[in-house]
Design a protein around this motif. Structure first.
Motif, short mmCIF file in Angstrom:
data_model
loop_
_atom_site.label_atom_id
_atom_site.label_comp_id
_atom_site.label_asym_id
_atom_site.label_seq_id
_atom_site.Cartn_x
_atom_site.Cartn_y
_atom_site.Cartn_z
N VAL A 299 0.84 -1.26 0.10
CA VAL A 299 -0.07 -0.19 0.17
C VAL A 299 0.77 1.31 -0.11
O VAL A 299 2.05 1.23 0.69
CB VAL A 299 -0.99 0.01 1.26
CG1 VAL A 299 -0.06 -0.04 2.62
CG2 VAL A 299 -1.91 1.11 1.15
N ALA A 300 0.53 2.30 -0.79
CA ALA A 300 1.25 3.35 -0.77
C ALA A 300 0.92 4.37 0.26
O ALA A 300 1.66 5.00 1.08
CB ALA A 300 1.09 4.38 -2.29
N ASP A 301 -0.52 4.56 0.65
CA ASP A 301 -0.88 5.38 1.66
C ASP A 301 -2.27 4.91 2.00
O ASP A 301 -2.96 4.04 1.42
CB ASP A 301 -0.94 6.76 1.19
CG ASP A 301 -1.25 7.97 2.04
OD1 ASP A 301 -1.03 7.63 3.32
OD2 ASP A 301 -1.78 8.71 1.85
N GLU B 171 4.37 -0.76 3.38
CA GLU B 171 3.73 0.48 3.33
C GLU B 171 4.70 1.45 2.98
O GLU B 171 5.68 1.90 3.46
CB GLU B 171 3.43 0.79 4.75
CG GLU B 171 2.06 1.64 5.00
CD GLU B 171 2.34 2.97 4.60
OE1 GLU B 171 1.28 3.72 4.39
OE2 GLU B 171 3.40 3.62 4.58
N GLU C 127 3.42 6.54 -5.39
CA GLU C 127 2.76 5.40 -6.16
C GLU C 127 3.82 4.87 -7.05
O GLU C 127 3.74 3.86 -7.33
CB GLU C 127 1.65 6.06 -6.76
CG GLU C 127 0.21 6.37 -6.42
CD GLU C 127 0.35 7.46 -5.54
OE1 GLU C 127 1.11 8.43 -5.94
OE2 GLU C 127 -0.74 7.70 -4.62
N ALA D 294 5.61 2.21 -4.86
CA ALA D 294 4.68 1.32 -4.45
C ALA D 294 4.59 0.40 -5.70
O ALA D 294 4.90 -1.04 -5.60
CB ALA D 294 3.51 1.64 -4.23
N TYR E 195 -0.96 -5.28 -4.55
CA TYR E 195 -1.03 -3.59 -4.50
C TYR E 195 -2.49 -3.07 -4.44
O TYR E 195 -3.31 -2.99 -5.42
CB TYR E 195 -0.12 -3.05 -5.39
CG TYR E 195 0.12 -1.39 -5.34
CD1 TYR E 195 0.02 -0.83 -4.30
CD2 TYR E 195 0.30 -0.71 -6.63
CE1 TYR E 195 0.09 0.52 -4.31
CE2 TYR E 195 0.39 0.56 -6.77
CZ TYR E 195 0.47 1.30 -5.50
OH TYR E 195 0.59 2.68 -5.49
N TYR F 183 -4.60 0.54 -3.98
CA TYR F 183 -4.24 1.95 -3.95
C TYR F 183 -5.53 2.51 -4.41
O TYR F 183 -6.53 2.09 -4.96
CB TYR F 183 -3.37 2.36 -5.00
CG TYR F 183 -3.48 1.90 -6.34
CD1 TYR F 183 -4.04 2.49 -7.36
CD2 TYR F 183 -2.93 0.56 -6.58
CE1 TYR F 183 -4.43 1.93 -8.71
CE2 TYR F 183 -3.29 -0.24 -7.91
CZ TYR F 183 -3.91 0.54 -8.78
OH TYR F 183 -3.98 -0.05 -10.11
N TYR F 184 -5.66 3.99 -4.41
CA TYR F 184 -6.65 4.83 -4.93
C TYR F 184 -6.91 4.69 -6.58
O TYR F 184 -5.80 4.77 -7.24
CB TYR F 184 -6.66 6.06 -4.58
CG TYR F 184 -7.07 6.76 -3.32
CD1 TYR F 184 -8.64 6.68 -3.04
CD2 TYR F 184 -6.30 7.03 -2.18
CE1 TYR F 184 -9.07 7.28 -1.93
CE2 TYR F 184 -6.79 7.58 -1.21
CZ TYR F 184 -8.11 7.63 -0.98
OH TYR F 184 -8.41 8.03 0.25
N GLY G 65 -3.57 5.09 -10.37
CA GLY G 65 -2.92 3.93 -11.00
C GLY G 65 -2.62 4.19 -12.23
O GLY G 65 -1.73 4.70 -12.62
#
Length: 390
Positions: free
Chosen positions: A24-26, A71, A76, A79, A101, A103-104, A108
């Motif tokens: 996960v990036a955030d 993390e 992005e 990640a 992975y 992410y929002y 992407g």
């Protein structure tokens, strides 16, 4: 929530669990991943060097040298690079791992699409989960997070299998299939799955629909008596499927029967159709039908509503004999509540029902007075400017 729960259960498997690489990036908490902090820990080569603010809570931010969750912070690019490293470990290090992975979804293909293309070129294997996906599913976040294009971009990557599931059972079927394809059959492909953060009832899986889920289209429900000549078919996917089901109920109030289908993957349907067309060119005596042609025969109008731009459902329009109407979220996003956003983009239950009635009027199945009655009932008398012009 369903996606993270499935991943959490896989992580508990003693033989396969250690090969899973959650990334996960955030916003791990936004995605419901905070239970993984305690379960597997966050990888930190030097261990936990500070006391986190939530140290007193059960699901505190736990870093460890043997942590399994990556993390990466708000990067992005970093990640997706970690994902590529894990997704190619089967060939680079002769150790197959399974990276997830999350992410929002807007961050992407739109933000690191070139790196995703590079991952495809390197024959990566793994799952990309576009969370809070769609242009209307995340209330109040505005343009920054509202994704209406990722599934269209994913369709341009040859070995990316992109799906837009609406229900947990669809997600489970696709995850199982993806793991089978990548780690048993050793196919060089990866899977992009959209997942939403909207709470709604999760029904049981109908009988014998697994194959159709994977092909990209299956019937969810019938409303009234329908045959091949009428009156209407409704297609929904992801965040909008429940609006399509509600539209079918509205149509029942006008004594209009409808079939409702879940379109789990327009790109897979389009690829199947292209392959069938190609086979038919080389086999004049043996004309096959695509999955869309088999499920949607006859001249019934088809209304396809999506939380993505209209170009996405239009990918299957050539395979539909009846009138085809695509409803999508073309235009910029807005910061507002879900029902307001869906009304603005004209993909809610009222607009789906209106599109179906208008198609039946144009094909001569209904009188124009029925459409006017529906416009009055739904309080949609003033069209105003189209959402993609604002």
């Amino acid at each position: 929530m369903a996606a993270v729960r499935m991943m959490s259960m896989l992580l508990k498997d003693k033989s396969f669990g250690p090969r899973i690489v959650p990334i996960v990036a955030d916003e791990a908490r936004t995605f419901g991943m905070d239970n993984l902090f305690r379960q597997i820990g966050i990888y930190a080569p030097n261990g936990q060097l500070y006391q986190p603010e939530d140290a007193g809570s059960m699901l505190f931010y736990k870093e460890a040298q043997n942590g399994q969750l990556l993390e990466e912070g708000i990067t992005e690019a970093g990640a997706i690079s970690s994902w590529v490293a894990a997704a190619t470990s089967y060939s680079m290090h002769d150790v197959a791992t399974l990276p997830f992975y999350i992410y929002y979804s807007m961050f992407g293909f739109q933000r690191v699409g070139d790196l995703i293309w590079a991952a495809a070129d390197q024959r990566s294997r793994g799952f990309l989960l576009g969370a809070t996906a769609g242009r209307t599913t995340l209330s109040g976040e505005g343009l920054q997070h509202q994704d209406g294009s990722s599934l269209l971009m994913a369709a341009t990557v040859p070995n990316c299998r992109a799906y837009d599931p609406a229900y947990a059972y669809e997600l489970a079927v696709i995850l199982h299939h993806g793991m089978q394809r990548m780690y048993v059959e050793e196919q060089d492909e990866f899977f992009y799955l959209t997942v939403m953060n909207e709470n709604y009832a999760q029904p049981d899986m109908p009988d014998a629909v697994e194959e159709d889920i994977l092909k990209g289209l299956y019937k969810v429900a019938d409303f009234g008596k329908v045959d091949d000549t009428g009156p209407v078919r409704l297609l929904g996917s992801g965040a909008i499927l429940n609006e399509v089901l509600a539209a079918a109920e509205l149509l029942a109030g006008f004594e209009i029967a409808a079939e409702v289908y879940s379109a789990t993957s327009y790109s897979e349907l389009a690829r199947d159709a292209a392959e069938i067309d190609r086979q038919n060119r080389y086999s004049p005596g043996l004309q096959r039908q695509s999955h869309v042609e088999r499920l949607l025969p006859g001249d019934m109008p088809v209304v396809a509503a999506s939380d993505y731009v209209r170009a996405l459902p239009t990918m299957i329009a050539p395979q539909v004999r009846g009138r085809f109407i695509a409803l999508g979220t073309d235009g910029f996003g807005r910061s507002d509540q879900r029902h307001v956003l869906r009304d603005f983009f004209e993909v809610d239950r009222h607009h789906v029902a209106l599109a179906a009635i208008e198609a039946l009027v144009r094909d001569g199945h209904l009188d124009a007075a029925v459409l006017q009655n529906a416009l009055d009932q739904f309080d949609k008398g003033d069209a105003g400017a189209a959402p993609w012009t604002l």
